[in-house]
Design an enzyme around this catalytic site. Sequence first.
Site, PDB file in Angstrom:
ATOM      1  N   SER A 155      -6.841 -16.203 -31.516  1.00 29.55           N
ATOM      2  CA  SER A 155      -7.623 -17.292 -30.937  1.00 29.55           C
ATOM      3  C   SER A 155      -7.305 -18.611 -31.635  1.00 29.55           C
ATOM      4  CB  SER A 155      -9.114 -16.985 -31.061  1.00 29.55           C
ATOM      5  OG  SER A 155      -9.890 -18.156 -30.850  1.00 29.55           O
ATOM      6  N   THR A 193     -12.799 -13.820 -28.899  1.00 29.65           N
ATOM      7  CA  THR A 193     -12.386 -15.137 -29.368  1.00 29.65           C
ATOM      8  C   THR A 193     -12.880 -15.430 -30.777  1.00 29.65           C
ATOM      9  OG1 THR A 193     -12.618 -15.844 -27.062  1.00 29.65           O
ATOM     10  CG2 THR A 193     -12.205 -17.556 -28.665  1.00 29.65           C
ATOM     11  N   LYS A 216     -17.912 -20.363 -25.140  1.00 26.72           N
ATOM     12  CA  LYS A 216     -17.594 -19.436 -26.230  1.00 26.72           C
ATOM     13  C   LYS A 216     -16.584 -20.037 -27.200  1.00 26.72           C
ATOM     14  CE  LYS A 216     -13.421 -18.347 -24.455  1.00 26.72           C
ATOM     15  NZ  LYS A 216     -12.096 -18.358 -25.093  1.00 26.72           N
TER      16      LYS A 216
END
Length: 346
Positions: free
Chosen positions: A255, A249, A192
């Site tokens: 992030s 994220t 991810k």
Amino acid sequence: MGKVAVLGAGSWGTALAIVLADNGHEVGLWAHRKELADEINEKRTNDKYLQGISIPEQIVADIELSAVVKDADDIILVVPTKAIREVCQNLNQVIDRKVTITHASKGIEPETYKRVSEIVREEMAEELYDDVVVLSGPSHAEEVSLRQPTTVTVSAERLEVAERVQDLFINRQFRVYTSPDIVGVELGGALKNIIALGAGISDGLGYGDNAKAALITRGLAEIARLGTSMGANPLTFSGLTGIGDLIVTCTSSHSRNWRAGYKLGQGHDLEEVLEQMGMVVEGVRTTKAAYQLSQTQKVEMPITGGIYRILFDSEDPRDVVDQLMTRIRRHEMEDLTNILDEHMNE
């Protein structure tokens, strides 16, 4: 309550140490720099990584690994993926009892394509640990340290060990689920970060929510394709460590992968971005590993390939987006159908 050793005094390691301290555990926190250990012990702060957060007295920081792990039954690895091998080699020299090792690092090693749990098992002496557990999920360290509601997943080969680590961390603000799919949990958490870089690039280019929604959705399809080719359960990617972690994220300035991507989208080069960040951006290294792995596995990953070209071939982000938008037409359900068919036929 026993002692727990947390290795890594960055934002995530410190946040997890706070959860453990809140649960009544004595926590040894391994810091790489003496200045940081002194700040934590004397001022009860870690302002570089978690500004404005007060660190509980039960947390004692030290730069000596042997002091941190002494008398600990559990060791939590929260160091960058590139440091895992060296840290495990050093642990072999200082562990004084059989321990459970939990890692909360999200990455894949380039060239070897090893997941973190595989690296740990490769480097650690078998007689020193009972199992390797992975902790992953949608969890910004900044919010965890503020005791804001957070939910994560732990996974291990032995369910009873995963459940013991679940009990170690779970409280009213930090809910912990278990999963039997350690491959899927690790890969979802690692891959991810690539898509988060892409989301940041998209935002840095000034594209809107439509583009980002498409990137997240099609990025999830890529994660599931590669993950299932490596033995993961495709359903894992619809859970906390898949779509959950991907959403948080890709949509938050907390992030660091999104922030790095945003700077790239604004026209900064990679070396400049990493220097400005001052922290490890796991997605960069993972992009290289996943791209190499997709070639080896013969898995189609156009978004990952595009981000690889931006990072390592200095391609213009706008040109890469144009290439992605003009790819050959296909049916949206084709990916999901193929993934589920392959899983059901195993």
